[in-house]
Write a protein that holds these residues in place. Sequence first.
Motif, PDB file in Angstrom:
ATOM      1  N   UNK A 159      -6.803  49.177 -76.199  1.00 26.17           N
ATOM      2  CA  UNK A 159      -7.649  49.292 -77.395  1.00 26.17           C
ATOM      3  C   UNK A 159      -9.071  48.822 -77.090  1.00 26.17           C
ATOM      4  N   UNK A 160      -9.186  47.830 -76.199  1.00 25.60           N
ATOM      5  CA  UNK A 160     -10.528  47.420 -75.769  1.00 25.60           C
ATOM      6  C   UNK A 160     -11.200  48.573 -75.028  1.00 25.60           C
ATOM      7  N   UNK A 161     -10.450  49.221 -74.148  1.00 24.18           N
ATOM      8  CA  UNK A 161     -10.998  50.366 -73.416  1.00 24.18           C
ATOM      9  C   UNK A 161     -11.435  51.467 -74.359  1.00 24.18           C
ATOM     10  N   UNK A 162     -10.582  51.777 -75.338  1.00 24.96           N
ATOM     11  CA  UNK A 162     -10.924  52.790 -76.339  1.00 24.96           C
ATOM     12  C   UNK A 162     -12.251  52.473 -77.014  1.00 24.96           C
ATOM     13  N   UNK A 193     -18.257  49.244 -81.448  1.00 24.01           N
ATOM     14  CA  UNK A 193     -17.084  48.895 -80.664  1.00 24.01           C
ATOM     15  C   UNK A 193     -16.090  48.074 -81.464  1.00 24.01           C
ATOM     16  N   UNK A 194     -16.640  47.137 -82.235  1.00 22.46           N
ATOM     17  CA  UNK A 194     -15.772  46.267 -83.029  1.00 22.46           C
ATOM     18  C   UNK A 194     -15.033  47.070 -84.097  1.00 22.46           C
ATOM     19  N   UNK A 195     -15.760  47.985 -84.737  1.00 21.21           N
ATOM     20  CA  UNK A 195     -15.132  48.812 -85.781  1.00 21.21           C
ATOM     21  C   UNK A 195     -14.008  49.650 -85.184  1.00 21.21           C
ATOM     22  N   UNK A 196     -14.285  50.264 -84.030  1.00 23.88           N
ATOM     23  CA  UNK A 196     -13.251  51.081 -83.386  1.00 23.88           C
ATOM     24  C   UNK A 196     -12.041  50.219 -83.038  1.00 23.88           C
ATOM     25  N   UNK A 197     -12.302  49.030 -82.525  1.00 21.73           N
ATOM     26  CA  UNK A 197     -11.208  48.173 -82.083  1.00 21.73           C
ATOM     27  C   UNK A 197     -10.361  47.699 -83.260  1.00 21.73           C
ATOM     28  N   UNK A 198     -11.055  47.292 -84.339  1.00 22.92           N
ATOM     29  CA  UNK A 198     -10.320  46.811 -85.512  1.00 22.92           C
ATOM     30  C   UNK A 198      -9.495  47.933 -86.127  1.00 22.92           C
ATOM     31  N   UNK A 199     -10.105  49.133 -86.235  1.00 27.07           N
ATOM     32  CA  UNK A 199      -9.370  50.273 -86.789  1.00 27.07           C
ATOM     33  C   UNK A 199      -8.141  50.589 -85.949  1.00 27.07           C
ATOM     34  N   UNK A 215      -6.501  48.562 -83.902  1.00 29.59           N
ATOM     35  CA  UNK A 215      -5.520  47.479 -84.045  1.00 29.59           C
ATOM     36  C   UNK A 215      -4.784  47.611 -85.378  1.00 29.59           C
ATOM     37  N   UNK A 216      -5.556  47.925 -86.421  1.00 30.11           N
ATOM     38  CA  UNK A 216      -4.959  48.139 -87.736  1.00 30.11           C
ATOM     39  C   UNK A 216      -3.953  49.280 -87.676  1.00 30.11           C
ATOM     40  N   UNK A 217      -4.357  50.348 -86.972  1.00 27.45           N
ATOM     41  CA  UNK A 217      -3.468  51.503 -86.840  1.00 27.45           C
ATOM     42  C   UNK A 217      -2.182  51.142 -86.112  1.00 27.45           C
ATOM     43  N   UNK A 218      -2.301  50.379 -85.020  1.00 25.66           N
ATOM     44  CA  UNK A 218      -1.118  49.969 -84.266  1.00 25.66           C
ATOM     45  C   UNK A 218      -0.228  49.074 -85.128  1.00 25.66           C
TER      46      UNK A 218
END
Lengths: 209, 209, 209
Positions: C99-102, C183-189, C191-194
């Motif tokens: 998810x960090x890579x994403x 990046x933070x928004x993508x990561x949080x989304x 993580x939320x999705x997972x």
Amino acid sequence: MHVDTLILVADLLGTFAFAAGGAYTALRAAKLDIVGMIFLGVVSAVGGGIIRDVLIGNIPPIALDVWYYLVVATAGSLLPMVLHRPNRLLKMTVQLFDSVGLSLFCVVGAVKAMSAGLTPLAAITMGAITAVGGGVLRDLMVKRVPEVLRTGFYVIPALVGATIVVVAGVVDVTSPWASLAGGLAAWLLRMLGVWRGLQAPSAPTEAAP
Amino acid sequence: MHVDTLILVADLLGTFAFAAGGAYTALRAAKLDIVGMIFLGVVSAVGGGIIRDVLIGNIPPIALDVWYYLVVATAGSLLPMVLHRPNRLLKMTVQLFDSVGLSLFCVVGAVKAMSAGLTPLAAITMGAITAVGGGVLRDLMVKRVPEVLRTGFYVIPALVGATIVVVAGVVDVTSPWASLAGGLAAWLLRMLGVWRGLQAPSAPTEAAP
Amino acid sequence: MHVDTLILVADLLGTFAFAAGGAYTALRAAKLDIVGMIFLGVVSAVGGGIIRDVLIGNIPPIALDVWYYLVVATAGSLLPMVLHRPNRLLKMTVQLFDSVGLSLFCVVGAVKAMSAGLTPLAAITMGAITAVGGGVLRDLMVKRVPEVLRTGFYVIPALVGATIVVVAGVVDVTSPWASLAGGLAAWLLRMLGVWRGLQAPSAPTEAAP
């Protein structure tokens, strides 16, 4: 015969063999019309070199920049029209040309990638991609897991050949002898693989994350 | 209306039709979410042109360099959201646009490849790739042997259209009439193929090396 | 630690995680030899960035132009050799890195595309392609409909992250804060999705033209 002419002749023989082998493989895997057969034969023959040329910035790719690669590849792709059931001699001939093409393509790919300034590791990768890229593209299009990823001793000879050339280049041996050694090593390894049925070690099948 | 405007309008109609047809085809073949449907519709519409542009060195590809191709392609991809079961009229309309797109794309692809200095044979190939490349990419992603390789009278009209343009270019007829003739020939052949159910000859199925 | 070093470290962790995740996924879907496993792991890790670099004209692609991407990707691909049945902790670690890579890949892709002069819409597309392109290529080669097109909350976080960066760039906020926010928004989304098992809405399945 001049050495450049020799290389060109070998290159075109390899292209022809890759195209013929590609067309037969595609026909075994899927029902195609003539256009599809030619398309997949040509892709098998020139696909690897085109991917390499795009990645190293040699655009337009050589296969599109001179006329004879496409002509020779198209001719090779038509072989299944003439010989529906190739006999043993033809099979061996195609396989011989194919292994010559493999050896030549991995060396040429590595040399071109080094000239373009890629790192040694990337140049080795480019050598292997030149040799196997076309077959991978073809297998994708007939819905097969690319053969070179599953089985057979194909990528390893290409990697070895490319590595010899790149290592020689790094230690500043840029003579044609390095290319010759690399190509010969790849060819011998491939022939050995065909003859003895060598396989790369299997990846762990029970892996399940 | 100016001729350039006319071409642009036809180009965008073709893009819309390729995207819509691509999205429907993708949905028939695989279970997708909305993002996947849009992605495959857009790939169907702009994939062929992007491959062509990369291979002839027109980077970034035109579809990424102006905004309207992606917008029109996205809009076309959304058609299945609005019309789950397209009626006969819509099907015919999409097919009409699709054949217009085919004709236009093969001509545009060949012209651009010639301008980039490719050989005539390569320019013809680029014309066909522009027309069918997007559909091939889409079919790969939904795990189908690309439709154009198996059946249907699709690649041949594209090749004929591109050949007319390229031959005219070689004998130095660079007037827009050559493009018009090429596009018209491709369109008529494609329409004839749809109407009469024409097929390219099958490749030998019993080929087994 | 300098911010550039931090980004590089995160980038390489992401590359490692993409390669490891890619190798496990490939092994689940197809019988492969070691060469195939490494090849598919590397493709998963660097494929998206290479497609992006080719399309924006950054040739040779960065992954081929410096040595460490290929080395880190190869190392990641070998993880299934060491850990056949990854335990829960390892799975979570790979997923975290992934998810960090994403997040990082979608931001980096969008920034590079904007620098190369692409339109905002194309830059957002490039951000998403950087993040998901490698996985799509891998899935094609093991004969799966690309996972990101069917299910899961993967493309949408990438699109959101890239959009934030691009919008900030358009309104002339080029500070690193925009990249961080994207990046933070993508990561949080993600993580939320997972965590919540979010899915993008399904496309209409009954569509049949």
